[in-house]
Design an enzyme around this catalytic site. Structure first.
Site, PDB file in Angstrom:
ATOM      1  N   MET A 107      46.321  39.474  49.396  1.00 39.60           N
ATOM      2  CA  MET A 107      44.886  39.370  49.607  1.00 39.60           C
ATOM      3  C   MET A 107      44.308  40.416  50.556  1.00 39.60           C
ATOM      4  O   MET A 107      43.205  40.246  51.074  1.00 39.60           O
ATOM      5  CB  MET A 107      44.530  37.967  50.108  1.00 39.60           C
ATOM      6  CG  MET A 107      44.976  36.852  49.183  1.00 39.60           C
ATOM      7  SD  MET A 107      44.345  37.048  47.506  1.00 39.60           S
ATOM      8  CE  MET A 107      42.674  36.482  47.743  1.00 39.60           C
ATOM      9  N   LEU A 134      44.626  47.586  50.590  1.00 43.18           N
ATOM     10  CA  LEU A 134      45.403  48.654  51.231  1.00 43.18           C
ATOM     11  C   LEU A 134      44.519  49.886  51.417  1.00 43.18           C
ATOM     12  O   LEU A 134      43.608  50.131  50.615  1.00 43.18           O
ATOM     13  CB  LEU A 134      46.619  48.999  50.368  1.00 43.18           C
ATOM     14  CG  LEU A 134      47.646  47.867  50.220  1.00 43.18           C
ATOM     15  CD1 LEU A 134      48.590  48.129  49.043  1.00 43.18           C
ATOM     16  CD2 LEU A 134      48.438  47.676  51.518  1.00 43.18           C
ATOM     17  N   HIS A 164      46.001  40.637  38.236  1.00 45.05           N
ATOM     18  CA  HIS A 164      44.672  40.091  38.545  1.00 45.05           C
ATOM     19  C   HIS A 164      44.319  39.013  37.525  1.00 45.05           C
ATOM     20  O   HIS A 164      44.505  39.214  36.318  1.00 45.05           O
ATOM     21  CB  HIS A 164      43.636  41.228  38.516  1.00 45.05           C
ATOM     22  CG  HIS A 164      42.278  40.769  38.915  1.00 45.05           C
ATOM     23  ND1 HIS A 164      41.934  40.543  40.236  1.00 45.05           N
ATOM     24  CD2 HIS A 164      41.188  40.452  38.172  1.00 45.05           C
ATOM     25  CE1 HIS A 164      40.684  40.109  40.282  1.00 45.05           C
ATOM     26  NE2 HIS A 164      40.212  40.053  39.050  1.00 45.05           N
ATOM     27  N   GLU A 188      50.394  34.783  33.573  1.00 47.30           N
ATOM     28  CA  GLU A 188      50.714  35.855  34.536  1.00 47.30           C
ATOM     29  C   GLU A 188      52.228  36.000  34.670  1.00 47.30           C
ATOM     30  O   GLU A 188      52.759  37.101  34.749  1.00 47.30           O
ATOM     31  CB  GLU A 188      50.118  35.539  35.910  1.00 47.30           C
ATOM     32  CG  GLU A 188      48.611  35.629  35.971  1.00 47.30           C
ATOM     33  CD  GLU A 188      48.083  35.378  37.384  1.00 47.30           C
ATOM     34  OE1 GLU A 188      48.699  35.803  38.361  1.00 47.30           O
ATOM     35  OE2 GLU A 188      47.023  34.729  37.501  1.00 47.30           O
TER      36      GLU A 188
HETATM   37  C1  GRF Z   1      47.467  34.824  41.025  1.00 45.30           C
HETATM   38  O1  GRF Z   1      46.550  34.205  40.175  1.00 45.30           O
HETATM   39  C2  GRF Z   1      47.172  36.306  41.118  1.00 45.30           C
HETATM   40  O2  GRF Z   1      46.738  36.865  39.923  1.00 45.30           O
HETATM   41  C3  GRF Z   1      46.054  36.308  42.129  1.00 45.30           C
HETATM   42  O3  GRF Z   1      46.451  35.348  43.093  1.00 45.30           O
HETATM   43  C4  GRF Z   1      47.284  34.376  42.480  1.00 45.30           C
HETATM   44  C5  GRF Z   1      48.559  34.354  43.255  1.00 45.30           C
HETATM   45  O4  GRF Z   1      49.404  33.331  42.862  1.00 45.30           O
HETATM   46  N1  GRF Z   1      45.815  37.636  42.631  1.00 45.30           N
HETATM   47  P1  GRF Z   1      50.892  33.273  43.423  1.00 45.30           P
HETATM   48  O5  GRF Z   1      50.840  33.444  44.938  1.00 45.30           O
HETATM   49  O6  GRF Z   1      51.705  34.345  42.751  1.00 45.30           O
HETATM   50  O7  GRF Z   1      51.369  31.889  43.051  1.00 45.30           O
END
Ligand code: GRF
Length: 192
Positions: free
Chosen positions: A94, A97, A113, A178
């Site tokens: 979060m 950089l 993302h 993801e």
């Molecule tokens: C995921 O949805 C990612 O795409 C977003 O934050 C979330 C992180 O999930 N940037 P995790 O920490 O991998 O469980």
């Protein structure tokens, strides 16, 4: 350098801030023979990040940096060089950089993302997609450049939004995708 299945695995660092479910999944993937990467370092900006637990469980070194301090990025860069890290995977990281940092790792930082970029860059993607009555959302793996969520797209996966989906329901559905998409994207960029 880890060597498995006849090729040298690319030393990779995963950067996290939260739960680390993508990290967990990337670690699992990295142990497969077909994986081009090994995970040699976990970096977090948040000492309370739940994902840090996966470092101990998998005997992977972890480092926590306070990115509010201007010296942190330089220290991290020095450490990444010392560890011979060649690829960085951002996974729920979060922090933004600096351009200097990104230039040092030009073309070697990936991010996942939770939207179909270029739509819904930034935060609260699921909520915004639902409010806008989108029929589809999804996730994107892309290279990181100096603009937020704007680097070259590697792979995307579409997820249907149902009428009854709440932001958290949709987040869960997208997260499942993801977990499949990140390894696929890594295989794609290394032509495996
Ligand atoms: C995921 O949805 C990612 O795409 C977003 O934050 C979330 C992180 O999930 N940037 P995790 O920490 O991998 O469980």
């Amino acid at each position: 350098m880890a060597q498995l299945g006849g090729f040298k695995k690319i030393k990779t660092a995963v950067f996290i801030s939260g739960k680390g479910s993508n990290l967990k999944n990337l670690i699992k993937f990295s142990k497969l023979k077909k994986s081009p990467i090994s995970i040699d370092l976990i970096v977090s900006n948040n000492p309370k990040s739940k994902g840090i637990i996966f470092a101990k469980k998998n005997k992977i070194q972890k480092k926590i940096y306070n990115f509010e301090l201007i010296t942190s990025e330089q220290k991290l860069l020095t450490f990444l060089r010392y560890k011979k890290i060649k690829l960085i995977c951002l996974a729920g990281f979060m922090k933004i950089l600096s351009i200097k940092f990104i230039k040092k790792f030009n073309g070697k930082i990936l991010n996942i993302h939770p939207s179909l970029l270029p739509k819904y860059k930034g935060l609260n993607t699921h909520q915004r997609a639902i409010i806008n009555k989108e029929k589809y959302s999804g996730c994107t793996v892309h290279f990181v450049n100096s603009k937020l969520d704007s680097g070259k797209i590697i792979l995307q996966k579409t997820v249907k939004i149902n009428k009854l989906d709440t932001p958290s329901k949709l987040a869960k559905k997208v997260l499942r995708e993801e977990h499949k998409l990140y390894p696929k994207a890594i295989l794609k960029i290394f032509n495996r």
